[in-house]
Design a protein around this motif. Structure first.
Motif, PDB file in Angstrom:
ATOM      1  N   HIS A  20       0.840  -1.200   0.000  1.00  0.00           N
ATOM      2  CA  HIS A  20       0.000   0.000   0.000  1.00  0.00           C
ATOM      3  C   HIS A  20       0.874   1.248   0.000  1.00  0.00           C
ATOM      4  CE1 HIS A  20      -3.895  -1.990   0.887  1.00  0.00           C
ATOM      5  NE2 HIS A  20      -3.111  -2.904   1.443  1.00  0.00           N
ATOM      6  N   THR A  21       0.445   2.260  -0.741  1.00  0.00           N
ATOM      7  CA  THR A  21       1.118   3.550  -0.661  1.00  0.00           C
ATOM      8  C   THR A  21       0.374   4.438   0.333  1.00  0.00           C
ATOM      9  OG1 THR A  21      -0.086   4.910  -2.297  1.00  0.00           O
ATOM     10  CG2 THR A  21       1.509   3.313  -3.153  1.00  0.00           C
ATOM     11  N   VAL A  22       0.860   5.641   0.465  1.00  0.00           N
ATOM     12  CA  VAL A  22       0.256   6.629   1.351  1.00  0.00           C
ATOM     13  C   VAL A  22      -1.197   6.922   0.973  1.00  0.00           C
ATOM     14  CG1 VAL A  22       1.046   8.574  -0.051  1.00  0.00           C
ATOM     15  CG2 VAL A  22       0.710   8.893   2.398  1.00  0.00           C
ATOM     16  N   LEU A  23      -1.604   6.550  -0.231  1.00  0.00           N
ATOM     17  CA  LEU A  23      -2.980   6.770  -0.674  1.00  0.00           C
ATOM     18  C   LEU A  23      -3.984   5.957   0.134  1.00  0.00           C
ATOM     19  CD1 LEU A  23      -5.045   7.946  -2.664  1.00  0.00           C
ATOM     20  CD2 LEU A  23      -4.332   6.214  -4.323  1.00  0.00           C
ATOM     21  N   SER A  24      -3.590   4.799   0.618  1.00  0.00           N
ATOM     22  CA  SER A  24      -4.488   3.998   1.454  1.00  0.00           C
ATOM     23  C   SER A  24      -4.574   4.626   2.842  1.00  0.00           C
ATOM     24  CB  SER A  24      -3.976   2.560   1.564  1.00  0.00           C
ATOM     25  OG  SER A  24      -4.069   1.886   0.324  1.00  0.00           O
ATOM     26  N   PRO A  25      -5.777   4.836   3.366  1.00  0.00           N
ATOM     27  CA  PRO A  25      -5.910   5.540   4.654  1.00  0.00           C
ATOM     28  C   PRO A  25      -5.322   4.779   5.830  1.00  0.00           C
ATOM     29  CG  PRO A  25      -8.010   4.578   4.000  1.00  0.00           C
ATOM     30  CD  PRO A  25      -7.085   4.428   2.822  1.00  0.00           C
ATOM     31  N   CYS A  26      -5.110   3.476   5.656  1.00  0.00           N
ATOM     32  CA  CYS A  26      -4.555   2.644   6.719  1.00  0.00           C
ATOM     33  C   CYS A  26      -3.031   2.569   6.659  1.00  0.00           C
ATOM     34  CB  CYS A  26      -5.141   1.238   6.628  1.00  0.00           C
ATOM     35  SG  CYS A  26      -5.187   0.580   4.944  1.00  0.00           S
ATOM     36  N   ALA A  27      -2.420   3.168   5.638  1.00  0.00           N
ATOM     37  CA  ALA A  27      -0.964   3.118   5.476  1.00  0.00           C
ATOM     38  C   ALA A  27      -0.304   4.314   6.151  1.00  0.00           C
ATOM     39  CB  ALA A  27      -0.599   3.091   3.997  1.00  0.00           C
ATOM     40  N   ASP A  28       0.943   4.119   6.563  1.00  0.00           N
ATOM     41  CA  ASP A  28       1.709   5.215   7.152  1.00  0.00           C
ATOM     42  C   ASP A  28       1.957   6.302   6.107  1.00  0.00           C
ATOM     43  OD1 ASP A  28       1.800   3.807   9.485  1.00  0.00           O
ATOM     44  OD2 ASP A  28       3.960   3.420   9.446  1.00  0.00           O
ATOM     45  N   LEU A  29       2.083   7.529   6.579  1.00  0.00           N
ATOM     46  CA  LEU A  29       2.338   8.642   5.674  1.00  0.00           C
ATOM     47  C   LEU A  29       3.727   8.570   5.047  1.00  0.00           C
ATOM     48  CD1 LEU A  29       0.686  11.592   7.640  1.00  0.00           C
ATOM     49  CD2 LEU A  29      -0.212  10.360   5.660  1.00  0.00           C
ATOM     50  N   GLU A  30       4.601   7.733   5.593  1.00  0.00           N
ATOM     51  CA  GLU A  30       5.935   7.554   5.018  1.00  0.00           C
ATOM     52  C   GLU A  30       5.910   6.676   3.762  1.00  0.00           C
ATOM     53  OE1 GLU A  30       8.330   5.543   7.911  1.00  0.00           O
ATOM     54  OE2 GLU A  30       7.086   3.741   7.908  1.00  0.00           O
ATOM     55  N   MET A  31       4.762   6.082   3.451  1.00  0.00           N
ATOM     56  CA  MET A  31       4.670   5.157   2.311  1.00  0.00           C
ATOM     57  C   MET A  31       4.482   5.913   0.994  1.00  0.00           C
ATOM     58  SD  MET A  31       5.138   2.035   3.345  1.00  0.00           S
ATOM     59  CE  MET A  31       4.272   0.811   2.363  1.00  0.00           C
ATOM     60  N   THR A  32       5.406   6.801   0.714  1.00  0.00           N
ATOM     61  CA  THR A  32       5.377   7.525  -0.553  1.00  0.00           C
ATOM     62  C   THR A  32       6.001   6.648  -1.641  1.00  0.00           C
ATOM     63  OG1 THR A  32       7.544   8.534  -0.204  1.00  0.00           O
ATOM     64  CG2 THR A  32       5.617   9.716   0.666  1.00  0.00           C
ATOM     65  N   PRO A  33       5.684   6.911  -2.899  1.00  0.00           N
ATOM     66  CA  PRO A  33       6.288   6.118  -3.975  1.00  0.00           C
ATOM     67  C   PRO A  33       7.808   6.061  -3.913  1.00  0.00           C
ATOM     68  CG  PRO A  33       4.438   7.335  -4.841  1.00  0.00           C
ATOM     69  CD  PRO A  33       4.616   7.798  -3.415  1.00  0.00           C
ATOM     70  N   ALA A  34       8.450   7.196  -3.676  1.00  0.00           N
ATOM     71  CA  ALA A  34       9.915   7.219  -3.625  1.00  0.00           C
ATOM     72  C   ALA A  34      10.446   6.360  -2.483  1.00  0.00           C
ATOM     73  CB  ALA A  34      10.409   8.657  -3.481  1.00  0.00           C
ATOM     74  N   ASN A  35       9.827   6.449  -1.318  1.00  0.00           N
ATOM     75  CA  ASN A  35      10.278   5.664  -0.167  1.00  0.00           C
ATOM     76  C   ASN A  35      10.051   4.171  -0.377  1.00  0.00           C
ATOM     77  OD1 ASN A  35      11.146   7.900   1.251  1.00  0.00           O
ATOM     78  ND2 ASN A  35       9.292   8.087   2.484  1.00  0.00           N
ATOM     79  N   ILE A  36       8.941   3.820  -1.000  1.00  0.00           N
ATOM     80  CA  ILE A  36       8.642   2.408  -1.269  1.00  0.00           C
ATOM     81  C   ILE A  36       9.702   1.804  -2.182  1.00  0.00           C
ATOM     82  CG2 ILE A  36       7.044   0.868  -2.488  1.00  0.00           C
ATOM     83  CD1 ILE A  36       4.767   2.639  -1.383  1.00  0.00           C
ATOM     84  N   VAL A  37      10.041   2.513  -3.241  1.00  0.00           N
ATOM     85  CA  VAL A  37      11.041   2.010  -4.182  1.00  0.00           C
ATOM     86  C   VAL A  37      12.398   1.873  -3.501  1.00  0.00           C
ATOM     87  CG1 VAL A  37      12.317   2.552  -6.291  1.00  0.00           C
ATOM     88  CG2 VAL A  37       9.835   2.874  -6.208  1.00  0.00           C
ATOM     89  N   GLU A  38      12.770   2.861  -2.715  1.00  0.00           N
ATOM     90  CA  GLU A  38      14.054   2.804  -2.008  1.00  0.00           C
ATOM     91  C   GLU A  38      14.103   1.614  -1.056  1.00  0.00           C
ATOM     92  OE1 GLU A  38      16.892   5.615   0.875  1.00  0.00           O
ATOM     93  OE2 GLU A  38      14.860   6.246   0.361  1.00  0.00           O
TER      94      GLU A  38
END
Length: 246
Positions: free
Chosen positions: A11-29
């Motif tokens: 899940h990215t930050v778009l899901s309301p249950c996900a942490d705000l740190e789950m941005t696309p850039a952070n996920i890929v890293e």
């Protein structure tokens, strides 16, 4: 055949249950650091951050399955993935038309931002994304099939929002490429409890809602390369392609 590690439920930050740190850039890293070569982006009933993850991941050699985690009318969670942007766009239109409208004022259920590659907010989705669709599981599966996508009932072993918890059985005529199981069950136990033969492929993913979870649970893919058709063949145990859950 080549070996790849995949985590198809993130899940990215778009899901309301996900942490705000789950941005696309952070996920890929994080995926790169974890040695994950294939990831699936599965926000609740929305694909709007998936293409950005794919764009960023391509730069570091990670293959991204773009899609969503769909909540059917029966409240069964299912993963849907698509190869091309046009298919993804058509499926997003279907989701927008079918979702039950539940307002999410001031992020009451959690914030739902669409972001750019610098983590700037482009849009806040106003309605609660995990709400059930008006379409049942057969209708969702048929829509995915019509768009040449992958359809995978998610975490079927869980006591809520799984295929068996919600329906109790596999509906007659339901087509799927694999079934997902959670980290809390073994493949052996799930097959025994639900009487699933080896012709049904099981995969295990992290269902990551924070960065630390990415890659903690993954599935091994044995196939000829990293592309949509190879993944589809591996999930369907075709042409000596296959997956392993460990």
């Amino acid at each position: 055949m080549n070996f790849y590690r995949g985590d198809l439920h993130i899940h990215t930050v778009l899901s309301p249950c996900a942490d705000l740190e789950m941005t696309p850039a952070n996920i890929v890293e994080r995926a790169k650091k974890s040695g994950i070569e294939i990831i699936g982006i599965t926000d609740h009933n929305s694909t709007k951050n998936a293409l950005l993850v794919k764009k960023l991941a391509e730069k570091v050699g990670i293959y991204v399955l773009t899609g969503a985690e769909v909540t059917t009318k029966e409240e069964v969670h299912c993963l849907a993935f698509f190869e091309f942007e046009g298919q993804l766009s058509q499926f997003q239109q279907f989701l927008d038309e079918q979702i039950t409208i539940i307002p999410n004022p001031d992020g009451h259920f959690g914030y739902q931002p669409v972001v750019d590659e610098n983590d700037n907010i482009l849009e806040l989705i106003p309605n609660y994304l995990p709400a059930a669709l008006k379409s049942g599981i057969h209708e969702v599966q048929q829509k995915v099939e019509c768009l040449d996508g992958l359809f995978i009932p998610a975490h079927v072993d869980r006591p809520a929002n799984g295929l068996f918890s919600q329906l109790g059985f596999i509906p007659r005529g339901l087509k799927f490429d694999a079934m997902g199981i959670s980290q809390f069950s073994s493949e052996k136990d799930v097959r025994k409890h639900h009487v699933l033969g080896n012709e049904i492929t099981l995969i295990r993913n992290s269902d990551a809602h924070n960065l630390q979870q990415i890659g903690e649970i993954c599935t091994s893919f044995w196939m000829g390369g990293m592309n949509f058709s190879e993944i589809k063949m591996a999930l369907n145990q075709q042409k000596n392609r296959f997956v392993e859950v460990k």
